[in-house]
Design a protein around this motif. Sequence first.
Motif, PDB file in Angstrom:
ATOM      1  N   TYR B 224      32.670  18.076 -17.815  1.00 25.29           N
ATOM      2  CA  TYR B 224      32.258  19.116 -17.205  1.00 25.29           C
ATOM      3  C   TYR B 224      30.911  19.698 -17.654  1.00 25.29           C
ATOM      4  O   TYR B 224      29.844  19.969 -16.970  1.00 25.29           O
ATOM      5  N   ARG B 240      28.492  29.178 -22.624  1.00 23.31           N
ATOM      6  CA  ARG B 240      29.578  30.012 -22.458  1.00 23.31           C
ATOM      7  C   ARG B 240      30.895  29.413 -21.786  1.00 23.31           C
ATOM      8  O   ARG B 240      31.900  29.895 -22.364  1.00 23.31           O
ATOM      9  N   TYR B 241      30.688  28.610 -20.945  1.00 22.73           N
ATOM     10  CA  TYR B 241      32.005  27.828 -20.577  1.00 22.73           C
ATOM     11  C   TYR B 241      32.557  27.056 -21.762  1.00 22.73           C
ATOM     12  O   TYR B 241      33.845  27.331 -21.673  1.00 22.73           O
ATOM     13  N   ARG B 244      34.459  29.724 -23.523  1.00 23.54           N
ATOM     14  CA  ARG B 244      35.650  30.098 -23.084  1.00 23.54           C
ATOM     15  C   ARG B 244      36.681  28.983 -23.194  1.00 23.54           C
ATOM     16  O   ARG B 244      37.865  29.570 -23.373  1.00 23.54           O
ATOM     17  N   ASN B 245      36.327  27.772 -23.037  1.00 26.01           N
ATOM     18  CA  ASN B 245      37.433  26.827 -23.176  1.00 26.01           C
ATOM     19  C   ASN B 245      38.087  26.474 -24.577  1.00 26.01           C
ATOM     20  O   ASN B 245      39.177  26.305 -24.879  1.00 26.01           O
ATOM     21  N   LEU B 248      40.969  28.859 -26.160  1.00 29.63           N
ATOM     22  CA  LEU B 248      42.250  28.710 -25.751  1.00 29.63           C
ATOM     23  C   LEU B 248      43.043  27.961 -26.970  1.00 29.63           C
ATOM     24  O   LEU B 248      43.927  28.576 -27.386  1.00 29.63           O
ATOM     25  N   ASP B 319      44.480  31.351 -19.550  1.00 26.65           N
ATOM     26  CA  ASP B 319      44.293  30.040 -19.258  1.00 26.65           C
ATOM     27  C   ASP B 319      45.139  29.627 -17.646  1.00 26.65           C
ATOM     28  O   ASP B 319      46.394  29.612 -17.641  1.00 26.65           O
ATOM     29  N   PRO B 320      44.294  29.692 -16.753  1.00 29.23           N
ATOM     30  CA  PRO B 320      45.020  29.306 -15.360  1.00 29.23           C
ATOM     31  C   PRO B 320      45.872  28.056 -15.380  1.00 29.23           C
ATOM     32  O   PRO B 320      46.668  28.324 -14.475  1.00 29.23           O
ATOM     33  N   ARG B 321      45.645  27.060 -16.275  1.00 24.18           N
ATOM     34  CA  ARG B 321      46.454  26.097 -16.212  1.00 24.18           C
ATOM     35  C   ARG B 321      47.887  26.360 -16.555  1.00 24.18           C
ATOM     36  O   ARG B 321      48.890  25.686 -15.901  1.00 24.18           O
ATOM     37  N   ARG B 323      49.477  28.979 -15.696  1.00 26.58           N
ATOM     38  CA  ARG B 323      49.929  29.779 -14.587  1.00 26.58           C
ATOM     39  C   ARG B 323      50.150  28.575 -13.290  1.00 26.58           C
ATOM     40  O   ARG B 323      51.374  28.492 -12.664  1.00 26.58           O
ATOM     41  N   VAL B 324      49.414  27.757 -13.187  1.00 26.95           N
ATOM     42  CA  VAL B 324      49.597  26.766 -12.106  1.00 26.95           C
ATOM     43  C   VAL B 324      50.599  25.992 -12.448  1.00 26.95           C
ATOM     44  O   VAL B 324      51.531  25.634 -11.469  1.00 26.95           O
ATOM     45  N   ALA B 329      51.433  22.999  -8.634  1.00 22.59           N
ATOM     46  CA  ALA B 329      49.890  22.759  -7.768  1.00 22.59           C
ATOM     47  C   ALA B 329      50.090  22.661  -6.270  1.00 22.59           C
ATOM     48  O   ALA B 329      51.339  22.021  -5.713  1.00 22.59           O
TER      49      ALA B 329
END
Lengths: 314, 331
Positions: B224, B240-241, B244-245, B248, B319-321, B323-324, B329
């Motif tokens: 990415y 910044r991205y 953020r990652n 985690l 971490d949205p992952r 939650r998913v 999914a």
Amino acid sequence: MTLEVDDLRVYYRTLKGDVQALDGVSFGLRDGEILGLAGESGCGKTTLGKALIRLDGRMKHVGGSVTLDGQVLPIGDDVKMNPYRFKQVSLIPQYSMSAMNPTRKIGRMVRELLESRREKLDLDELHSRLDLVELPRHVLGKYPIELSGGMKQRMVMVISTLLNPSLLIADEITSALDVSTQKAVVTTLKGFRDRGFVKSMIFITHDISLTNQLADTIMVMYAGKLAEKAPASTVVNAPKHPYTQLLISSLPEVGVRYADKRLTGIPGNPPSLLKPEPGCRFRDRCPLAFEKCAEDPPPVEVEKDHVVACWKAA
Amino acid sequence: MRRYFGRKLLIYGLTFFMAVTVNWLVPRLMPGDPVASMLARARVAQPEAQEALRVYYNNLFGFDLPWWQQYLNSWGSLFRGDFGISLWAFPTPVADLLTRAVPYSLALLIPSILLSWVVGNRLGALAARRKVLDNTVLPVSYVLTATPYLWLAALMAWGFGVVWGIFPVAGGYSFSMTPSLTWAFLVDLFWHWLLPFASLFLVALGGWAIGMRNVIIYELESDYANYMSALGAPQKLIRRYAFRNAVLPQITGLALQLGVLVAGALVTEIVFSYPGLGSLILAAIQNKDFFLLQGAFLFIVLGVLIANFIIDVVYVIVDPRTRVGMAGAAA
């Protein structure tokens, strides 16, 4: 002409010396033209694609120029190249499955990306393009992990073309897809061109039969040099360069049984590009090679729009 | 989501049960008899009086009961909030000793853990892919993280305290002062706090900076980040991205390191004679004080478990992952 590439040379720096991955390639691309760039692994097609948008750290621009819409692209300068990226030249990468930041919702990522380029997000336009590739609008509120592989691929296609670039580079984007999805991707790309989202396109692939469905022109590369460039039907039906001929003849044909005839590839391997010997780089594998091949064959336009770099063809 | 936290709570419950059991067991497996040493301290010469005292003490602490009953009783009193009476500081209840010590330990631990984590991560992120900074931050971090807590603490106490005499070397506050809410006392308190805090902070800082630097470099190489660069996104946004990652795995790291950090703090307290749990544990071990040791360890186990649980919750939020993964999914 949208794009003019003149004698482009891009080398890879290695500890043993420069690898001449792209060694003097020239071609042009008209408005609305889709160029299929084909060749086997290591022929320099990805290097060419990268050279047009972003050199990676090991690559070095040695010579030649790239002109897009009348402006010379500063391809060797990472910072000066930035204003052209996304707006004039854009990329659909090989790695669509992992191209989006996993911890940002897609809509927010797109907005942040556009804002960082000082562009306003036109939500209506984005929605209509999502409709076009048959993605539901609520994907913008989702994280990349919530999308299937095909959805991610289409999302990346939409993002990359959002600012209507003059030139779109699609680098091996169908390699990881099944055949029916490949067809859908090709159709979508054609649609993007027909609607004017992109002016012209370079479609990099090793799959000549797929290229044939999409491209107006096919350019075949071998060992960092142009071998043959011609309208798609000419390359497939009447190739002049011995490499192209062997490449086409090694493709299986639908409906033909190969019981008594084994499919043969092209024997031998491409030469090392570390310190290539002068002369035609295909001559060691070429069935037609003769003394003259010790000299570099210049690309010659044998008929209109048909360029071949071979002494035998000229 | 509910299943996830249900499972987590079950694991924490089991851990707690095991910890209490081991806590109960370990002091009792230590060689030596605490009652005998109390009798020795009491200097009772007459054998009858000594015998009477022994029976009294054994009855008081419940040592005359069968072991399984002692174990069950310890659970009972635990739920009543009764940690027993200290053998070392007899007859002060363990709970009183602990409530006096815990604020000092927390005042050391929480700021040093959080600040070192935040500053270390920032420093590491800053250093990644920047030659000059990387060449200075990285070696300094390696030295810091390889330093034992004990050693750095002793070095600082010796240098700043003994040689230069800038900072006090022992205690939570000056012996000449009585605790009160005055500026003079608070300043004194802060002055005593600074050296133990600094030594904890510095050692932990190095580890976080190294970890963050490595993860950021990995993130900057990721697909990415390459895609964003190809689309001409400025380095600021990409970093910044990446940050953020990269945070985690550092959160997970924090959960894993928590126990080590607490252990480091205990040792540091002892070096500086800081009146926290560490000094208390040392005294309890030296005096075979079962109840104090049990109580102190229980507090630490509870603290680490609660902190881990908070980190679990935070991780799910950031971490949205995860939650998913819990919700499944969408195609």
